[in-house]
Every structure is written in structure tokens, then in C-alpha cells.
Design an enzyme around this catalytic site. Structure first.
Site, PDB file in Angstrom:
ATOM      1  N   GLY A   1       0.746  -1.142  -0.138  1.00 36.01           N
ATOM      2  CA  GLY A   1      -0.109  -0.128   0.129  1.00 36.01           C
ATOM      3  C   GLY A   1       0.715   1.211  -0.015  1.00 36.01           C
ATOM      4  N   GLU A   2       1.781   1.342   0.542  1.00 31.44           N
ATOM      5  CA  GLU A   2       2.644   2.464   0.930  1.00 31.44           C
ATOM      6  C   GLU A   2       3.967   2.360   0.061  1.00 31.44           C
ATOM      7  OE1 GLU A   2       2.287   3.668   5.274  1.00 31.44           O
ATOM      8  OE2 GLU A   2       1.878   1.643   5.071  1.00 31.44           O
TER       9      GLU A   2
END
Ligand code: MOS
Length: 728
Positions: free
Chosen positions: A693-694
Site C-alpha cells: 500500500g505504501e
């Protein structure tokens, strides 16, 4: 050359099917109910009056004109606000993101510090009444940021663990023939998720139900219980949908207990929705940072010394810091590494997690410096990364569980057409536009927590991925699987942050599914037709309970985690177990970008970008691509647009609204090419999943800065890169 990636990527080896989003129809039909949409019986509405000064004291406050308004039920100020028990700071073994408790005394500690809260029978009445409150302040000068008189710099307790070191930097530096020594900075940024911050509190006797968008319902439940002297079992937090979190909804803030206490006091449900502007001061944000990076190498380009010193702003009360050297020090082979983190206390609300909290600022500095270094060495930037690639941690020597950095660089470079780059700065033009190519490394450490699972979907695709993993493990049609998340009554789960939901909750599903399968089939790989399976067993339902802990999780970490403490969470290490030296676990990627800078105006455009990412097993290529897409776009915005401007004299945020806080829009992002790189990692967890996600926004800011330099010959080391900085 580049072409836009299809929205439904074809799965490669070690990737699942690109299923459509589980919650897609609910969302596009407007049926998904977000926290503030919750319909509660006979509600009251709260509105916060925020301070008009950044530092000082309330000299007098007259609430009578507000109280006189029809529909106003009560006005709370520091004189009559409900008592709350202080909860420790999240970074200090506690659970709250900012320990400054609003309305407990007359002191104003930062811009927007709540002064009063009006509760009325409608939102409009509460808001109107708040503006009739007469407040006078005795104002003092606020020290808002670096270099302001009164801001104090400390080497905070606890940062040593993030200050990775190896060898002898000073010796390596002194002896090296090629050196770069530069300073960089990143601005204040705010999450600005579409969904505003809100809290709705409903009491039923001594039982409290909270509807609040949350990235960790378990932590909010325990934190509010502590603040209101309740047993955690009597607090329920519901947050089935979150309209963007990005870290802003990760940690409990002070508003929740205040609203809950008001609801108890008034005997009716109370709903508070913060305004966009209040989101800048009553929630967390990414604080501004400064960096000094020193890189030294042999003529061959092999690094011999790397030093990284960071400075980060925080509030007076809380020593929040991201300490990104913890991760940058693991990037490249280098025998001599030094790092240091300095904390600058200022008159501010406390910052907090914001997407890739350590990596966005610290990797910007490192990757921009790597580009300068490549230029000093006359080595291609991709080749410089290759020369310094490593299979082991430069700090501990432990081997990476898997590392596909150069595979990402090579695939992205080929697709992007990197070979067409003329290495000389300001050498490529098209009409009135100067053209530049830049690239940078993306990375994100793989973290995991124990999970049983009250997981959360903050728009990332978690519902879909949990459905898919369950179906796969049980050999069922995904349509047969219902997923329930975002409720603290569910078995305890991990925080929807640190890119760890899939790895953590997915591992719990993997474990649980094995138990169910065993009961259904006695060890066969698939359940098949559910009706038949139940009929064979003579049952109408099966309930199984399973939990999964990262190997080596100790009892204390587990206890802390189960009571919603982020320290247990944060120290992915502790939670991840494994005796030291812990093997480094990272997802990697490579971001490439083309920029065009107008020869006369210095207008900066990004016509296209390419990213290639490897994150172990990819459960769903469609939702994974979507995560990468969002991250890369955010990365461009982070380089060129996003900055909260500070009025340093008055200590206040200036552009605290989304008309003036610039975000990337469609016109800013014409073409994004995303490559999912196939990778197998059998060591990280039972499902081989790393966090993604990051990942893709990391390094994007540096890739843009490097491309701007390539286009113009000018290095802008202070983000965001704006036209004025190129004209100067
Ligand atoms: Mo993310 S900043 O770990 O919620």
C-alpha cells in the site's frame, strides 16, 4: 515506448486473479455507509470552535449569546468540559496521537486548539452558535517551525534504535575520492482524505457505541475506554467503510472521548463532523523535515560512506518522529554508515503517520542525493543502483528474504525508454519544452502483526483480498464468501497501516481456512459445493477460530498489541519476531518519470511515468495496480504540489482547505504505466505477501526532482518544486 497499463492486469507467476472489488457496487451505488452517515436515534450535533491564535491564553470567554440561541443544548469550554483521564502518547507506549487535551485549561498550545464545543439540535445551529461565542486571548509569540526563536532541538529518547550505524563513517568519508554533501527539505503535508474526520457516540446504559472512521478499531476502543474509565468490553467501535485514511485515521485523537463524554452528559447521541479546516489541526499530519546527506565512493561508484542526519518538527508535548534512517540505511551496500535524528519541538499540534511516514521524506533525500552522486561520477543513475545493490543488510549482514530492486529498475527502464535519455542536463527539448527523465528507488519494509481479525478496508481493496484468500484456501467460489470488517466486536485485528493488512489478516485467514477445510474434507484440498459439504457432515454451520502470530512474537508484545498499543505494532520487528539479526524484509520498486519544463514560464508538467514493483505474492493484480497508481500519483503531487503553507509569524496554517492545498487532479497525471514484477518470497509469512500500500509513492518525489534537474540543469532540493524555484 510507454503505454497506459490496462486496469485489469493479466496475472503473472505468483499472482492471484484480478477479481472485481468486493465493495464496488456498494460504493458506486452510494449504499456504503460511512461513519458519519450512520442514522442514530434523536441525535445532537456538535461543532467545535477552534482557536484563532496559535499560542497564549483565553483571557475571557462569554458563551451566553450562544446559549441563548434556540436549539442550543449546551456549550462546553475549559470551565465545564467533561473530565477525561489522560492517555499516554502513541510513541510512548500509549494510544493517543496528541497528548494535548483540549478544553482542560485556558492555555492555547497550537493553531486550531479547541476553545469550545457547542451541542445543538442541528449542525447549522451549533455552527452558528459557535460564532456567537465571545473570546478574547492574551497572545504570545508562537515558534511554529525550524529556526523560529523558542523552537528547541533535542536528541529525543528512543530514537537511537532508528539511527542505524555500521563501520566508521568518518574514516570512510575522509579517504573517499568522490563525495556529495547536500541538504534537502520536505514540507508540511496533510492527508486530506475525501472523508472528513467524524465521531458519533451512542450510549445504551453503560455501553458506548462509536461510529468513527478508523484504521484500528481495537486501538480506538481501548483508548477511549481508558480515557473515560470504562472497561474495553463496554466500548464498541464500528467503521465498516473508511473514505481514505493515509495514516490520519490511524491513531486515536482527543475528540472522540470528548464527544462520547458529552453524549453521556446529555443523555443523547452526539455527532461531530470536523470541517476540512479543522482536520488540519485536530488530527495528525506529516511534519516538515530537513536532511543532510553525505555520500562517498570509490571512482567505480561503490559506496564507501553514507551519513544521513534528519531534523523533524513536532509539538511541545510529544516527541513524534519518523526516523527514516532506519530504512534508508538498508538500501545500498555500504561499509560505513552513520545516522542521526533530531527532534524540533515547536508550537504545533502533534504530527503523525502519513502514508509511508519515514520513507517519503528520508528516501527523498537519499534518492535525490544518489542522482547528484551519479552525475558527479558520470555513471548512469540506474547503473549506480546496480553497482550498490546488495543481497544482505549492510548493517547486520543478514540476507534479505528477497530483493527484486534491479529487476524492477530493469523492467521499468525498458518500458519507459530510459535508453533514449541523453545524460547531459538540459540537453533534451521539444518545442518550447525542456524534457527530463528521472528515476528513483521505491521501498517499503514488510511489517506484520498478530491477527485474529477485525481488519479494515480503507479503500485499499482489503475486503476483496480477504474474500479471495478465503475462497482460495477453501476451494470455493469467491461469491460464496461474505467478509465482515471494521468492528471492534470481531476478533482482534491489525491496524490498517504500515501496509500490513494483507500479510497479517491474510495469514490468519490462511490458518483458519486450514482448520475449516480439515473439518469439511478431512484433509482434501477443496471444499467444493458447500451444500453437499454441510449435508455430508450433517451440520448447518461451522465456526472456527484461529489466530496467527509472526514467529517469535513474545507474550508482552502480544498483550500490548491486543490492547491496541501501536508500539507493539510499530516495531514490526518486535511483532515480526525472528531472533536478531532479523532478516531485512522489504518490497521494492523503481519509479521513472518524464517531466517537461516550459522554457519561459518554467511551468512543470508530468506527461508520463512508469513504475515497476515487486511485493511478493500479489493476491489481486487489479487492486494492487490500483494501490500503485494512487501512490505514484500522490508521489508526483508530493514533489510538485502538496504543501501546507505556514504563517510563521502567527504560527498558523495558511492554506487549510482543499481549494488552496493543491492535490494532483486528472490533468496533472496524463499517463501512468504500472508493471507488476513477479516475485516469490517464502520467508516473510505463510502466504508470501509483502506490504504494497505504501510502496509506490516512495521515491516518486525524488524521481521528479531528478527529472527536473535533467530537464533544466537545476537542482531543487526543497520540496515542493515550484516554478518560482526554477526561475530563481
Ligand atoms: Mo499508514 S501512514 O501506515 O496508515
Amino acid at each position: 515506448m510507454t503505454q497506459a497499463t490496462p486496469p485489469v492486469p493479466t496475472p503473472l507467476a505468483n499472482m492471484g486473479q484480478p477479481l472485481r472489488r468486493y465493495d464496488a457496487m456498494e460504493k458506486v451505488m452510494g449504499r456504503a455507509r460511512y461513519a458519519a452517515d450512520e442514522v442514530v436515534p434523536d441525535p445532537l450535533y456538535a461543532y467545535v470552535l477552534s482557536s484563532g491564535i496559535a499560542r497564549g491564553e483565553i483571557a475571557s470567554i462569554d458563551t451566553a449569546p450562544a446559549e441563548a440561541m434556540p436549539g442550543v443544548v449546551k456549550v462546553y469550554t475549559h470551565r465545564n468540559a467533561p473530565r477525561r483521564t489522560p492517555v499516554k502518547f502513541v510513541g510512548d507506549d500509549g494510544r493517543v496521537g496528541d497528548t494535548n487535551m483540549p478544553m482542560t485549561d485556558a492555555v492555547i498550545r497550537h493553531d486550531g486548539d479547541p476553545v469550545a464545543m457547542v451541542v445543538a439540535d442541528s449542525y447549522e445551529t451549533a455552527r452558528d452558535a459557535s460564532r456567537r461565542i465571545l473570546v478574547s486571548y492574551s497572545e504570545s509569540a508562537a515558534a511554529m517551525t525550524f529556526d523560529r526563536p523558542g523552537a528547541t532541538t533535542v536528541h529525543a529518547e528512543g530514537v537511537e534504535a532508528k539511527e542505524k550505524k555500521v563501520g566508521d563513517f568518518a574514516r570512510g568519508w575522509a579517504a573517499a575520492p568522490v563525495k556529495v554533501d547536500q541538504r534537502y527539505s520536505t514540507p508540511t503535508q496533510h492527508h486530506n482524505a475525501i472523508e472528513l474526520y467524524s465521531t458519533t457516540a451512542v450510549w445504551n446504559g453503560d455501553e458506548l457505541t462509536l461510529y468513527e472512521p478508523s484504521q484500528w478499531v481495537g486501538s480506538l476502543q481501548h483508548g477511549v475506554a481508558e480515557m473515560l474509565d470504562l472497561s474495553p468490553a463496554s466500548v464498541r467501535v464500528r467503521s465498516p467503510y473508511v473514505g481514505g485514511g493515509f495514516g490520519g485515521k490511524a491513531v486515536m485523537t482527543q475528540r472522540t472521548a470528548l464527544v462520547a463524554a458529552a453524549a453521556r452528559d446529555l443523555g443523547r447521541p452526539v455527532k461531530l463532523v470536523l470541517t476540512r479546516k479543522q482536520g488540519f489541526t485536530m488530527a495528525t499530519y506529516r511534519a516538515e523535515t530537513r536532511h543532510r546527506v553525505q555520500l562517498a565512493s570509490e571512482r567505480s561508484g561503490r559506496l564507501v560512506a553514507y551519513s544521513h542526519e534528519g531534523w523533524e518538527v513536532t509539538s511541545r508535548a510529544d516527541a513524534y518522529n519518523v526516523g527514516g534512517t532506519e530504512n534508508t540505511a538498508e538500501m545500498y551496500a555500504c561499509p560505513n554508515v552513520a545516522s542521526r535524528i533530531n527532534i524540533v519541538h515547536a508550537d504545533r499540534n502533534t504530527p503523525g503517520f502519513m502514508r509511508s511516514p519515514p520513507e517519503v521524506p528520508y528516501m527523498f533525500a537519499l534518492e535525490a542525493a544518489m542522482d547528484e552522486f551519479a552525475e558527479a561520477l558520470a555513471i548512469d543513475p540506474v547503473e549506480l543502483r546496480r553497482i550498490n545493490d546488495t543481497a544482505v543488510s549492510p548493517i547486520t549482514g543478514a540476507p534479505y528474504t528477497s530483493r527484486s530492486l534491479m529487476k524492477c529498475f530493469d523492467q521499468a527502464a525498458a518500458s519507459f525508454g530510459w535508453s533514449l535519455r541523453d545524460p547531459r542536463p538540459a540537453s533534451m527539448t521539444e518545442g518550447d519544452w525542456m524534457v527530463g527523465y528521472g528515476c528513483a528507488t521505491a521501498c517499503y519494509p514488510t511489517a506484520m502483526t498478530p491477527a485474529e481479525i477485525a481488519a479494515h478496508d480503507i479503500g485499499t481493496g482489503a475486503y476483496t483480498v480477504m474474500q479471495q484468500l478465503t475462497a482460495r484456501e477453501l476451494g470455493l467460489d469467491p461469491a460464496a464468501v461474505t467478509v465482515v470488517m471494521g468492528d471492534s466486536r470481531l476478533p482482534f485485528g491489525s491496524f490498517a497501516g504500515g501496509s500490513m493488512t494483507t500479510a497479517s489478516a491474510g495469514s490468519a485467514i490462511f490458518t483458519c481456512a486450514a482448520k475449516i477445510r480439515e473439518r469439511f474434507t478431512g484433509g482434501m484440498p477443496a471444499v467444493g459445493d458447500l451444500d453437499d459439504a454441510f449435508a455430508r457432515l450433517g451440520l448447518t454451520h461451522i465456526e472456527e477460530y484461529a489466530e496467527w502470530f509472526p514467529p517469535g512474537t513474545d507474550a508482552e508484545t502480544l498483550r500490548d498489541f491486543m490492547s491496541g498499543k501501536f508500539e507493539a505494532e510499530e516495531s514490526g520487528e518486535a511483532a515480526c519476531g525472528a531472533d536478531p539479526p532479523k532478516p531485512p524484509m522489504f518490497a521494492f520498486g523503481a519509479n521513472f518519470v518524464e517531466v517537461r519544463v516550459h522554457r519561459r514560464t518554467r511551468e512543470i508538467r508530468v506527461p508520463r511515468m512508469t513504475g515497476a514493483f515487486a511485493g511478493g505474492h500479489i493476491v489481486n493484480p487489479r487492486t494492487a495496480r490500483s494501490q500503485y497508481l494512487g501512490g505514484m500519483i500522490w508521489g508526483v503531487a508530493s514533489a510538485l504540489l502538496e504543501a501546507t503553507e505556514l504563517d510563521e509569524k502567527r504560527g498558523r496554517y495558511v492554506n487549510d482547505n482543499i481549494a488552496e492545498y493543491l492535490l494532483a487532479v486528472n490533468a496533472d497525471v496524463p499517463q501512468v504505466d504500472i508493471i507488476l514484477v513477479s516475485e516469490v518470497d517464502t520467508k516473510v509469512n505463510p502466504i508470501g505477501v509483502k506490504g504494497i500500500g505504501e510502496l509506490s509513492n516512495v521515491g516518486m518525489n525524488a524521481a521528479v526532482a531528478n527529472a527536473v534537474h535533467h530537464a533544466t540543469g537545476k537542482r531543487v532540493r526543497d520540496l515542493p518544486i515550484t516554478m518560482d524555484k526554477l526561475l530563481a
